[in-house]
Scaffold this active site. Structure first.
Site, PDB file in Angstrom:
ATOM      1  N   LEU A   1       0.833  -1.206   0.000  1.00 31.79           N
ATOM      2  CA  LEU A   1       0.000   0.000   0.000  1.00 31.79           C
ATOM      3  C   LEU A   1       0.864   1.250   0.000  1.00 31.79           C
ATOM      4  O   LEU A   1       0.475   2.281  -0.516  1.00 31.79           O
ATOM      5  CB  LEU A   1      -0.887   0.025   1.251  1.00 31.79           C
ATOM      6  N   GLY A   2       2.020   1.155   0.594  1.00 29.71           N
ATOM      7  CA  GLY A   2       2.868   2.340   0.665  1.00 29.71           C
ATOM      8  C   GLY A   2       4.172   2.007   1.363  1.00 29.71           C
ATOM      9  O   GLY A   2       4.386   0.890   1.823  1.00 29.71           O
TER      10      GLY A   2
ATOM     11  N   VAL B   1       4.038  -0.852   4.036  1.00 35.39           N
ATOM     12  CA  VAL B   1       2.706  -1.225   4.479  1.00 35.39           C
ATOM     13  C   VAL B   1       2.043  -2.086   3.408  1.00 35.39           C
ATOM     14  O   VAL B   1       2.044  -1.724   2.231  1.00 35.39           O
ATOM     15  CB  VAL B   1       1.844   0.017   4.752  1.00 35.39           C
TER      16      VAL B   1
ATOM     17  N   LYS C   1       1.859  -3.327   8.728  1.00 32.65           N
ATOM     18  CA  LYS C   1       3.047  -2.470   8.655  1.00 32.65           C
ATOM     19  C   LYS C   1       4.261  -3.313   9.005  1.00 32.65           C
ATOM     20  O   LYS C   1       4.336  -3.883  10.090  1.00 32.65           O
ATOM     21  CB  LYS C   1       2.873  -1.317   9.643  1.00 32.65           C
TER      22      LYS C   1
ATOM     23  N   ASP D   1       2.823  13.816  16.746  1.00 35.38           N
ATOM     24  CA  ASP D   1       2.999  13.870  15.295  1.00 35.38           C
ATOM     25  C   ASP D   1       1.643  13.918  14.593  1.00 35.38           C
ATOM     26  O   ASP D   1       1.392  13.209  13.629  1.00 35.38           O
ATOM     27  CB  ASP D   1       3.835  12.692  14.798  1.00 35.38           C
TER      28      ASP D   1
END
Ligand SMILES: *[C@@H]1O[C@H](CO)[C@@H](O)[C@H](O)[C@H]1NC(C)=O
Ligand SMILES: *[C@@H]1O[C@H](CO)[C@@H](O)[C@H](O)[C@H]1NC(C)=O
Ligand SMILES: *[C@@H]1O[C@H](CO)[C@@H](O)[C@H](O)[C@H]1NC(C)=O
Ligand SMILES: *[C@@H]1O[C@H](CO)[C@@H](O)[C@H](O)[C@H]1NC(C)=O
Ligand SMILES: *[C@@H]1O[C@H](CO)[C@@H](O)[C@H](O)[C@H]1NC(C)=O
Ligand SMILES: *[C@@H]1O[C@H](CO)[C@@H](O)[C@H](O)[C@H]1NC(C)=O
Ligand SMILES: *[C@@H]1O[C@H](CO)[C@@H](O)[C@H](O)[C@H]1NC(C)=O
Length: 770
Positions: free
Chosen positions: A525-526, A533, A547, A644
């Site tokens: 996904l990324g 991920v 992840k 964050d």
């Protein structure tokens, strides 16, 4: 969690110099040429465009400085990304007429102002006609037309940017140097005071300087990576790094693979080096990596014979190497460690019957090799003998680790060692100590090592017996139990929450491999700084996001613990749900609910998807985030500061309901604690409150500040770092500089900015009608 567009793709690229270019419309219709023939010229307004259109050469003015014209090369798709400037210290004033670039008949490339005065020249000469060409790599070359002989190239004269194929280094024979020099300010290309050079004394080492002060070094090149940056290997598939060592050239060069995003290394005005990667989809530059990364990267942070460690529970990052003690203990307790350490027992240096010996300090970035003796042909054993024979030698290490084992080659330090820190996959440093120190150690080691070893052996036997028993009892559940045991042990060893019994959902590594089809690219996904991920199917029809933390990222491990322990304890509809986790060997994985709508930033900043979020939806998102935050701060059992909070960390479910994710940097506050302080400022520029950035102080208010920024973004649809905003409010680095300045002078600007912020926030809140 790492959503597909997170960190890597959408991490707001804040610190690079953002410019608004006031380009005059190109006079030439159609496609601009890439070549300027002998005697030809381009006047201000005209351009050269490389054959594949990646780069453009032309005239520009930085934001807010229309009176100054510069000749530069920029990335065509993003004209702010100026990679090279010819006349950085001699701008053409708009009062002196229109500038023109000519290829002279003597083979020189010259920039003339309106009155015909030379503003810049390549200073080359040739008897034959010459041509200038802008290559697809971004390199401007001047060649003899007939022979093709290269006379000059812009790659030999870098500004603040290193592109693929450019060199950072030196020619030891001629003394020529290829180095980066920062701009003076984001809108001022003139030579700034930060430099990035290749230090060729000792082993090759890339060093950042600010004025006359050394700020950061990568550590010596060990054949595979820079000693202090082992993680560079993990992204070498995208950007391959190479150090060439030849008699006429010692240089660092990077190359990008065909499927890597376009990237550039930029030394910004404050001396931070960033690799910025272009995301063509959202048309932004993302910070891929940056240096320095943390406090331990500050040059000689812990002084001579000091050793820096960011992964400690306390905020005292410095300690002394074995056999040494702080020169000034009271200073150390006050966190001032620059004074360094001194030897407990002086070296004997071959006098009498006793001699010195060595102890190995493992897993470190090797010290500064400036004043060292290097012999690439020696073996490590020869190195040891030589070091022992020379009274001024205090340590040695292998210079090249390519062959595996203990490595080959030899580097020997004399008098002292500075700038040593722990890194994952660090190297071994052999430290010279007096024999009495070594013997001393050995005696205590008997107690310190033998006892625990015996104990752990016994424990192992016990565990083994237990396992055999379990195995008989439970058959094939055995493997899972062992994994879970390892996992719980891992999670509770060093965490502040102690070893409270965690109700951790557990997924076996085998199940994850199946779910992600052995981590196939199709399921990815990324990708972020801390790993990749994947999308996966657990069980029947349960879609999850997995992840996978990158191996060898120390920070990642810390984050992992944080995230698991924290999220496991939190339950709220506006927080992303952790479904499970898995640890096996080096593998650390987190399993989350899968949210098909990705993150908030992929909506609010995307022109084509913006409209999906109408005002009521945006309002609901804001309320949801506020609820989640309130839960973190007040309503859960713990007080948690996220640290964050940003658009890419807000995920949206199918109902467009927001969920706060990514607790890797979160901190827990005990009962009455209001405020904490850290020297390791983490977070995202633009979202971090000024006092956090400048002094490391954070509280629930820091999250509230970030929330305010987020609020502005959701309402306005503008990025906090977008150029529209920057017109009124320069980036945070500029802000920081102001603060620094105003410590000695007036507080005017700081006050002004605060008021500006308050004003802007109030206006927004007013218009919301809660
Ligand atoms: C630039 O080229 C144009 C047309 O070729 C010419 O008229 C002009 O004199 C040239 N300018 C310079 C400064 O060489
Ligand atoms: C030069 O720039 C200044 C500052 O923007 C402007 O005021 C002036 O009119 C410009 N002059 C010319 C001749 O364009
Ligand atoms: C060309 O020579 C001039 C005068 O010697 C000098 O000032 C300038 O820096 C040189 N330009 C380059 C690109 O080396
Ligand atoms: C850089 O990588 C490309 C392929 O992506 C390759 O064609 C080229 O030769 C490489 N250049 C160098 C200097 O290694
Ligand atoms: C070795 O011993 C001699 C006499 O014992 C002394 O003078 C000398 O300084 C010593 N050398 C070192 C390097 O300590
Ligand atoms: C190397 O030696 C020079 C000159 O003595 C000194 O200024 C410098 O600090 C030394 N470098 C290191 C890393 O010790
Ligand atoms: C001892 O080491 C120093 C520094 O590495 C060097 O300058 C010196 O020549 C060496 N002495 C001998 C005898 O090898």
């Amino acid at each position: 969690m790492e959503s597909p567009t997170n960190r890597f793709l959408n991490l707001p690229a804040m610190i690079f110099p953002v410019l608004l270019l006031f380009l005059r419309a190109s006079a030439a219709a159609g496609i601009a040429p890439d070549t300027l023939n002998n005697g030809g010229n381009i006047t201000d307004g005209g351009t050269l465009v490389s054959s594949g259109s990646s780069f453009t050469l032309g005239f520009f003015s930085p934001a807010g400085v229309p009176a100054k014209r510069y000749l530069g090369i920029w990335f065509t798709a993003s004209p702010d990304a100026v990679c090279w400037v010819a006349n950085r210290d001699t701008p053409i004033s708009n009062t002196s007429g229109v500038g023109v670039l000519v290829v002279g008949s003597t083979g020189s490339l010259r920039l003339l102002d309106g009155s015909g005065q030379t503003a810049w020249s390549s200073n080359t000469t040739s008897s034959a006609p010459a041509v200038a060409q802008l290559l697809e790599s971004g390199n401007l070359v001047v060649r003899e037309q007939s022979s093709g002989k290269m006379l000059w190239q812009s790659f030999d004269h870098p500004s603040n940017t290193l592109l693929a194929g450019m060199r950072l280094g030196k020619d030891p024979q001629t003394g020529a140097e290829w180095s980066l020099t920062s701009w003076r300010a984001p809108n001022d290309p003139s030579t700034g005071d930060c430099r990035r050079v290749m230090d060729t004394r000792g082993l090759p080492d890339c060093v950042s300087w600010k004025g006359n002060a050394k700020k950061y070094r990568t550590g010596p090149w060990n054949g595979l990576w820079f000693s202090g940056v082992p993680e560079m290997v993990s992204y070498s598939e995208l950007f391959s790094n190479q150090v060439v060592v030849r008699p006429d050239e010692i240089a660092y060069i990077f190359n990008t693979s065909a499927d890597a995003p376009f990237s550039r290394l930029v030394l910004n005005e404050v001396g931070v080096l960033q690799r910025l990667a272009w995301d063509p989809a959202s048309r932004v530059w993302n910070v891929f990596v940056q240096a320095p990364r943390d406090v331990c990267d500050d040059y000689a942070m812990c002084g001579a014979f000091g050793l820096c460690n960011v992964n400690t529970a306390s905020t005292l990052f410095c300690s002394c190497v074995v056999g040494f003690s702080p020169v000034n203990p009271s200073q150390w307790s006050m966190r001032e460690s620059g004074g360094g350490c001194r030897r407990n027992v002086p070296l004997e240096c071959g006098n009498g019957t006793t001699t010195d010996g060595f102890r190995v300090v493992r897993g470190v970035k090797l010290p500064d090799t400036d004043n060292t003796t290097v012999d690439m042909g020696a073996t490590l054993e020869q190195c040891r003998v030589r070091c022992l024979a020379n009274c001024s030698c205090v340590a040695y290490a292998a210079a090249d680790i390519r062959g595996g084992g203990d490595g080959t080659g030899c580097v020997m330090w004399k008098d002292n060692i500075v700038d040593v820190r722990y890194v994952d996959k660090g190297q071994d440093l052999y430290l010279r100590l007096a024999k009495s120190e070594l013997a001393n150690r050995k005696r205590t080691d008997v107690v310190k090592i033998v006892l625990p070893v015996t104990a752990s052996l016994l424990a192992l036997v016990a565990v083994a017996l237990y396992l055999v028993w379990i195995c008989k009892l439970r058959g094939r559940r055995r493997n899972k139990d062992v994994q879970k045991k390892a996992m719980v042990g891992y999670l509770t060893t060093s965490h502040e929450l102690g070893d409270e019994n965690l109700e951790l959902p557990f997924v076996s590594f085998e199940d994850i491999v199946t779910a992600t089809d052995n981590f196939s690219e199709d399921n990815m996904l990324g990708q972020g700084g801390f790993g990749k991920v994947y999308k996966g199917m657990l069980g029947e029809k349960k879609e999850v996001a997995i992840k996978r933390l990158g191996q060898g990222s120390g920070q990642g491990a810390e984050e992992f613990r944080n995230e698991v322990v924290l999220i496991a304890k939190l339950q709220h509809r506006n927080l992303v749900r952790l479904l499970g986790c898995c640890i096996r060997g080096d593998e650390k994985l987190l399993i989350y609910e899968y949210l098909p709508n990705k993150s908030l930033d992929s909506f609010i900043f995307d022109a084509s998807r913006k409209h999906v979020l109408d005002w009521p939806t945006r309002f609901n998102i804001i309320k949801g985030i506020a609820r989640g935050l309130l839960y973190l701060h007040q309503d859960s059992r713990l007080t948690i500061i996220h640290r964050d909070l940003k658009a890419s960390n807000i995920l949206l479910d199918t109902e467009m309901s927001p969920k706060i994710s990514d607790f890797g940097m979160a901190r827990i506050f005990g009962g009455n604690q209001q405020l904490a302080n850290t020297t390791r400022v983490v977070g995202t520029y633009g979202y971090m409150s000024p006092e956090y950035v400048t002094s490391g102080t954070f509280s629930v208010k820091s999250d509230t500040y970030s929330f305010g920024v987020l609020l502005l973004e959701i309402v306005s649809g503008l990025k906090i770092i977008s150029t529209q905003l920057i017109m009124d409010f320069p980036n945070l680095i500029a802000y920081k500089k102001d603060l620094h300045f105003s410590r000695h002078g007036s507080y005017g600007k700081r006050e002004m900015r605060r008021n500006w912020w308050t004003h802007r926030l109030l206006k927004v809140i007013h218009s919301m009608k809660f």
